[in-house]
Write a protein that holds these residues in place. Structure first.
Motif, PDB file in Angstrom:
ATOM      1  N   VAL A   1       0.836  -1.200   0.000  1.00 32.62           N
ATOM      2  CA  VAL A   1       0.000   0.000   0.000  1.00 32.62           C
ATOM      3  C   VAL A   1       0.872   1.251   0.000  1.00 32.62           C
ATOM      4  O   VAL A   1       0.630   2.201  -0.765  1.00 32.62           O
ATOM      5  CB  VAL A   1      -0.949  -0.004   1.216  1.00 32.62           C
ATOM      6  CG1 VAL A   1      -1.620   1.364   1.374  1.00 32.62           C
ATOM      7  CG2 VAL A   1      -2.009  -1.089   1.066  1.00 32.62           C
ATOM      8  N   LEU A   2       1.901   1.278   0.830  1.00 34.26           N
ATOM      9  CA  LEU A   2       2.791   2.441   0.888  1.00 34.26           C
ATOM     10  C   LEU A   2       3.554   2.622  -0.424  1.00 34.26           C
ATOM     11  O   LEU A   2       3.738   3.745  -0.900  1.00 34.26           O
ATOM     12  CB  LEU A   2       3.768   2.293   2.051  1.00 34.26           C
ATOM     13  CG  LEU A   2       3.168   2.451   3.453  1.00 34.26           C
ATOM     14  CD1 LEU A   2       4.201   2.108   4.516  1.00 34.26           C
ATOM     15  CD2 LEU A   2       2.645   3.875   3.647  1.00 34.26           C
ATOM     16  N   PHE A   3       4.004   1.519  -1.021  1.00 31.98           N
ATOM     17  CA  PHE A   3       4.737   1.581  -2.285  1.00 31.98           C
ATOM     18  C   PHE A   3       3.895   2.226  -3.374  1.00 31.98           C
ATOM     19  O   PHE A   3       4.363   3.090  -4.118  1.00 31.98           O
ATOM     20  CB  PHE A   3       5.153   0.160  -2.678  1.00 31.98           C
ATOM     21  CG  PHE A   3       5.890   0.065  -3.984  1.00 31.98           C
ATOM     22  CD1 PHE A   3       7.190   0.522  -4.105  1.00 31.98           C
ATOM     23  CD2 PHE A   3       5.277  -0.507  -5.105  1.00 31.98           C
ATOM     24  CE1 PHE A   3       7.870   0.421  -5.317  1.00 31.98           C
ATOM     25  CE2 PHE A   3       5.959  -0.616  -6.307  1.00 31.98           C
ATOM     26  CZ  PHE A   3       7.256  -0.143  -6.417  1.00 31.98           C
ATOM     27  N   PHE A   4       2.627   1.830  -3.452  1.00 37.04           N
ATOM     28  CA  PHE A   4       1.758   2.394  -4.489  1.00 37.04           C
ATOM     29  C   PHE A   4       1.262   3.790  -4.135  1.00 37.04           C
ATOM     30  O   PHE A   4       1.140   4.645  -5.017  1.00 37.04           O
ATOM     31  CB  PHE A   4       0.594   1.444  -4.774  1.00 37.04           C
ATOM     32  CG  PHE A   4       0.956   0.359  -5.736  1.00 37.04           C
ATOM     33  CD1 PHE A   4       0.770   0.521  -7.101  1.00 37.04           C
ATOM     34  CD2 PHE A   4       1.534  -0.818  -5.301  1.00 37.04           C
ATOM     35  CE1 PHE A   4       1.134  -0.464  -8.004  1.00 37.04           C
ATOM     36  CE2 PHE A   4       1.909  -1.817  -6.189  1.00 37.04           C
ATOM     37  CZ  PHE A   4       1.715  -1.632  -7.550  1.00 37.04           C
ATOM     38  N   ALA A   5       1.010   4.037  -2.861  1.00 36.69           N
ATOM     39  CA  ALA A   5       0.506   5.343  -2.453  1.00 36.69           C
ATOM     40  C   ALA A   5       1.560   6.434  -2.584  1.00 36.69           C
ATOM     41  O   ALA A   5       1.268   7.558  -3.029  1.00 36.69           O
ATOM     42  CB  ALA A   5       0.002   5.288  -1.011  1.00 36.69           C
TER      43      ALA A   5
ATOM     44  N   LEU B   1       8.280  -9.198  -4.931  1.00 39.87           N
ATOM     45  CA  LEU B   1       7.480 -10.014  -4.014  1.00 39.87           C
ATOM     46  C   LEU B   1       6.766  -9.177  -2.968  1.00 39.87           C
ATOM     47  O   LEU B   1       5.589  -9.400  -2.679  1.00 39.87           O
ATOM     48  CB  LEU B   1       8.371 -11.053  -3.333  1.00 39.87           C
ATOM     49  CG  LEU B   1       8.932 -12.152  -4.238  1.00 39.87           C
ATOM     50  CD1 LEU B   1       9.961 -12.986  -3.487  1.00 39.87           C
ATOM     51  CD2 LEU B   1       7.811 -13.044  -4.773  1.00 39.87           C
ATOM     52  N   LYS B   2       7.460  -8.215  -2.380  1.00 38.26           N
ATOM     53  CA  LYS B   2       6.912  -7.466  -1.249  1.00 38.26           C
ATOM     54  C   LYS B   2       6.128  -6.226  -1.660  1.00 38.26           C
ATOM     55  O   LYS B   2       5.099  -5.909  -1.060  1.00 38.26           O
ATOM     56  CB  LYS B   2       8.046  -7.058  -0.299  1.00 38.26           C
ATOM     57  CG  LYS B   2       8.847  -8.211   0.272  1.00 38.26           C
ATOM     58  CD  LYS B   2       7.993  -9.093   1.167  1.00 38.26           C
ATOM     59  CE  LYS B   2       8.843 -10.184   1.814  1.00 38.26           C
ATOM     60  NZ  LYS B   2       8.035 -11.066   2.701  1.00 38.26           N
ATOM     61  N   CYS B   3       6.629  -5.506  -2.663  1.00 38.09           N
ATOM     62  CA  CYS B   3       5.997  -4.242  -3.041  1.00 38.09           C
ATOM     63  C   CYS B   3       4.934  -4.403  -4.121  1.00 38.09           C
ATOM     64  O   CYS B   3       3.938  -3.684  -4.132  1.00 38.09           O
ATOM     65  CB  CYS B   3       7.052  -3.248  -3.524  1.00 38.09           C
ATOM     66  SG  CYS B   3       8.305  -2.838  -2.299  1.00 38.09           S
ATOM     67  N   ILE B   4       5.172  -5.333  -5.047  1.00 39.20           N
ATOM     68  CA  ILE B   4       4.226  -5.539  -6.144  1.00 39.20           C
ATOM     69  C   ILE B   4       3.370  -6.775  -5.914  1.00 39.20           C
ATOM     70  O   ILE B   4       2.230  -6.847  -6.347  1.00 39.20           O
ATOM     71  CB  ILE B   4       4.979  -5.629  -7.486  1.00 39.20           C
ATOM     72  CG1 ILE B   4       5.804  -4.353  -7.710  1.00 39.20           C
ATOM     73  CG2 ILE B   4       4.018  -5.841  -8.642  1.00 39.20           C
ATOM     74  CD1 ILE B   4       6.659  -4.372  -8.963  1.00 39.20           C
ATOM     75  N   GLY B   5       3.914  -7.761  -5.211  1.00 44.72           N
ATOM     76  CA  GLY B   5       3.138  -8.957  -4.877  1.00 44.72           C
ATOM     77  C   GLY B   5       2.945  -9.905  -6.037  1.00 44.72           C
ATOM     78  O   GLY B   5       1.862 -10.464  -6.223  1.00 44.72           O
ATOM     79  N   ILE B   6       4.000 -10.107  -6.832  1.00 49.29           N
ATOM     80  CA  ILE B   6       3.853 -10.961  -8.010  1.00 49.29           C
ATOM     81  C   ILE B   6       3.608 -12.423  -7.615  1.00 49.29           C
ATOM     82  O   ILE B   6       3.957 -12.857  -6.522  1.00 49.29           O
ATOM     83  CB  ILE B   6       5.092 -10.888  -8.922  1.00 49.29           C
ATOM     84  CG1 ILE B   6       6.294 -11.608  -8.280  1.00 49.29           C
ATOM     85  CG2 ILE B   6       5.428  -9.472  -9.312  1.00 49.29           C
ATOM     86  CD1 ILE B   6       7.428 -11.888  -9.252  1.00 49.29           C
ATOM     87  N   ILE B   7       2.997 -13.142  -8.535  1.00 51.59           N
ATOM     88  CA  ILE B   7       2.950 -14.601  -8.474  1.00 51.59           C
ATOM     89  C   ILE B   7       3.975 -15.087  -9.485  1.00 51.59           C
ATOM     90  O   ILE B   7       3.804 -14.901 -10.692  1.00 51.59           O
ATOM     91  CB  ILE B   7       1.552 -15.136  -8.829  1.00 51.59           C
ATOM     92  CG1 ILE B   7       0.524 -14.644  -7.807  1.00 51.59           C
ATOM     93  CG2 ILE B   7       1.563 -16.664  -8.888  1.00 51.59           C
ATOM     94  CD1 ILE B   7      -0.901 -15.003  -8.150  1.00 51.59           C
TER      95      ILE B   7
ATOM     96  N   MET C   1      -7.808  -2.168  -1.845  1.00 49.82           N
ATOM     97  CA  MET C   1      -7.843  -3.539  -2.353  1.00 49.82           C
ATOM     98  C   MET C   1      -6.573  -3.906  -3.130  1.00 49.82           C
ATOM     99  O   MET C   1      -6.486  -4.978  -3.712  1.00 49.82           O
ATOM    100  CB  MET C   1      -9.076  -3.758  -3.231  1.00 49.82           C
ATOM    101  CG  MET C   1      -9.154  -2.875  -4.467  1.00 49.82           C
ATOM    102  SD  MET C   1     -10.665  -3.162  -5.448  1.00 49.82           S
ATOM    103  CE  MET C   1     -10.421  -4.855  -5.993  1.00 49.82           C
ATOM    104  N   ILE C   2      -5.572  -3.021  -3.118  1.00 49.27           N
ATOM    105  CA  ILE C   2      -4.379  -3.247  -3.912  1.00 49.27           C
ATOM    106  C   ILE C   2      -3.660  -4.526  -3.509  1.00 49.27           C
ATOM    107  O   ILE C   2      -3.026  -5.190  -4.334  1.00 49.27           O
ATOM    108  CB  ILE C   2      -3.430  -2.031  -3.806  1.00 49.27           C
ATOM    109  CG1 ILE C   2      -2.374  -2.062  -4.918  1.00 49.27           C
ATOM    110  CG2 ILE C   2      -2.764  -1.958  -2.451  1.00 49.27           C
ATOM    111  CD1 ILE C   2      -2.887  -1.710  -6.271  1.00 49.27           C
ATOM    112  N   HIS C   3      -3.767  -4.910  -2.240  1.00 45.82           N
ATOM    113  CA  HIS C   3      -3.081  -6.120  -1.775  1.00 45.82           C
ATOM    114  C   HIS C   3      -3.704  -7.388  -2.348  1.00 45.82           C
ATOM    115  O   HIS C   3      -3.094  -8.461  -2.309  1.00 45.82           O
ATOM    116  CB  HIS C   3      -3.111  -6.188  -0.245  1.00 45.82           C
ATOM    117  CG  HIS C   3      -4.486  -6.335   0.317  1.00 45.82           C
ATOM    118  ND1 HIS C   3      -5.411  -5.313   0.294  1.00 45.82           N
ATOM    119  CD2 HIS C   3      -5.097  -7.388   0.915  1.00 45.82           C
ATOM    120  CE1 HIS C   3      -6.535  -5.735   0.852  1.00 45.82           C
ATOM    121  NE2 HIS C   3      -6.370  -6.982   1.241  1.00 45.82           N
TER     122      HIS C   3
END
Length: 221
Positions: A7-11, A86-92, A61-63
């Motif tokens: 959330v912080l990364f995108f905000a 992995l942590k900031c974007i949350g890729i699979i 809902m970004i997470h």
């Protein structure tokens, strides 16, 4: 903790860059899924594609929005890139080596859909030539062929391949388009679904303000 980081990364970073540095023309934003499980499929010309698509979702809902990305590229060397992915974007992460069977290959995607997340997939498989649509691969069909309840929403992107071309690290401000279509419902066969997706991308390209009409008619596959 990971949710807070994303959330912080995108905000603080992604949304300001996307909204202030790019001239972003967005059409059909209301077609984006507001809950999961769901899939957004998009054409792919730039690393900006993922960040721009995720920035269109509310921070609340970004997470729950998970891009599917190449494990060898983002995680291969570990370090900062892997941490951000992995942590900031949350890729699979998706294994592109070809050594895994289909069930294993898409296990992370299946698990994410089962827990109500929204996947962002690029069915071309990798970044193609700037602003050209390559042939779509069938992976997304295998995720939804027995799950008619999962919406698949197409998004046509144009201009991001010029704003951050492949192999470049410097962002160049450009007007860019994001045109989001309606749920793809033709799921009788892999061929039918992929033809429907391809046709949808072609139709959406007609609404791209940065794409001349003559070029929109000739979007190549």
């Amino acid at each position: 903790m990971d949710r807070a980081i994303k959330v912080l990364f995108f905000a603080l970073l992604v949304k300001p860059i996307v909204l202030l540095l790019l001239g972003l023309n967005v059409r059909g934003r209301n077609n984006l899924p507001d809950s999961g499980p769901a899939i957004v499929i998009a054409n792919h010309n730039s690393h900006l594609d993922t960040l721009v698509l995720l920035s269109l979702f509310p921070l609340s809902m970004i997470h729950k929005v998970r891009p599917v990305a190449a494990a060898d590229y983002f995680l291969g060397n570990g370090g900062l890139l892997a941490w951000v992915a992995l942590k900031c974007i949350g890729i699979i992460p998706l294994d592109r080596s070809g050594g895994a069977d289909r069930e294993t290959l898409f296990s992370g995607c299946t698990q994410a859909l089962n827990t109500g997340e929204i996947l962002v997939l690029f069915p071309e498989g990798s970044r193609g030539k700037p602003e050209q649509l390559s042939r779509l691969k069938k992976g997304v069909y295998y995720l939804i062929k027995e799950r008619g309840d999962i919406p698949v929403v197409p998004a046509m992107l144009h201009g991001l391949g010029r704003a951050l071309p492949k192999g470049e690290a410097l962002l160049v401000p450009f007007n860019c388009d994001v045109v989001i279509g309606e749920n793809l419902t033709d799921r009788e066969s892999a061929a039918g679904f992929m033809n429907s997706a391809t046709e949808s991308f072609k139709q959406l390209s007609a609404y791209c303000l940065t794409l001349p009409a003559a070029e929109a008619d000739d979007v190549a596959v």
